[in-house]
Design a protein around this motif. Structure first.
Motif, PDB file in Angstrom:
ATOM      1  N   CYS A  17      -4.989   2.153   0.720  1.00 26.58           N
ATOM      2  CA  CYS A  17      -4.302   3.451   0.695  1.00 26.58           C
ATOM      3  C   CYS A  17      -5.121   4.458   1.490  1.00 26.58           C
ATOM      4  N   CYS A  20      -5.964   7.655  -1.194  1.00 29.42           N
ATOM      5  CA  CYS A  20      -6.906   7.548  -2.328  1.00 29.42           C
ATOM      6  C   CYS A  20      -7.891   6.401  -2.183  1.00 29.42           C
ATOM      7  N   CYS A  54      -0.655   3.740  -1.378  1.00 29.59           N
ATOM      8  CA  CYS A  54      -0.396   3.031  -2.628  1.00 29.59           C
ATOM      9  C   CYS A  54       0.875   3.620  -3.254  1.00 29.59           C
ATOM     10  N   CYS A  57       0.301   7.209  -4.817  1.00 29.63           N
ATOM     11  CA  CYS A  57       0.247   8.323  -3.864  1.00 29.63           C
ATOM     12  C   CYS A  57       1.602   8.570  -3.226  1.00 29.63           C
TER      13      CYS A  57
HETATM   14 ZN   LIG Z   1      -3.281   6.022  -3.045  1.00 27.77          ZN
END
Ligand SMILES: [Zn+2]
Length: 136
Positions: A17, A20, A54, A57
């Motif tokens: 991701c 994050c 992800c 997110c």
């Molecule tokens: Zn993420």
């Protein structure tokens, strides 16, 4: 989206991701291909406008381009993984919490809910290499 383009986006990000930093290998749900500038805002499906995100997110970002800075209340752009450097806007603590270093970082941590406890716990486990332990 064609398979070659998706593969190029995932390869560039090592299927992690880009918001994050949680890798696909640590998640049950599939990481998604995010239009950094959403199609509804005329964002194109090109390598220059796509990022790995992800599920967590992506669900929180949706089609947003900006948020309200929780400190200043100013409308502030979200982190753009194609034009911003992660380390300029965030740092990660050893427990997995993400600390904002800028207004862009603050608004992105807030809008994407990057420090919900499950995400912090997962990142902390990844940092310490304690993802799972064998049983007897
Ligand atoms: Zn993420």
């Amino acid at each position: 989206m064609n398979a070659d383009l998706e593969a190029a986006v995932r390869d560039r990000a090592r299927n992690t991701c880009e918001y994050c930093l949680i890798p696909q290998t640590a998640e049950i749900t599939d990481h998604q291909i995010d239009h950094v500038i959403a199609r509804k805002h005329a964002g194109e499906t090109t390598l220059e406008n796509l990022a790995v995100s992800c599920f967590h997110c992506n669900v929180h970002k949706q089609t947003d381009l900006t948020g309200i800075d929780p400190d200043t209340r100013a409308i502030t752009p979200l982190f753009n993984p194609r034009t911003d450097r992660w380390v300029d806007h965030f740092r990660m603590l050893s427990d997995g919490a993400i600390i904002a270093k800028s207004a862009v970082g603050r608004v992105t941590v807030y809008v994407l809910k990057m420090n919900e406890s499950e995400s912090v716990t997962l990142r902390g486990l990844l940092i310490r290499g304690e993802m799972i332990a064998p049983t007897v």
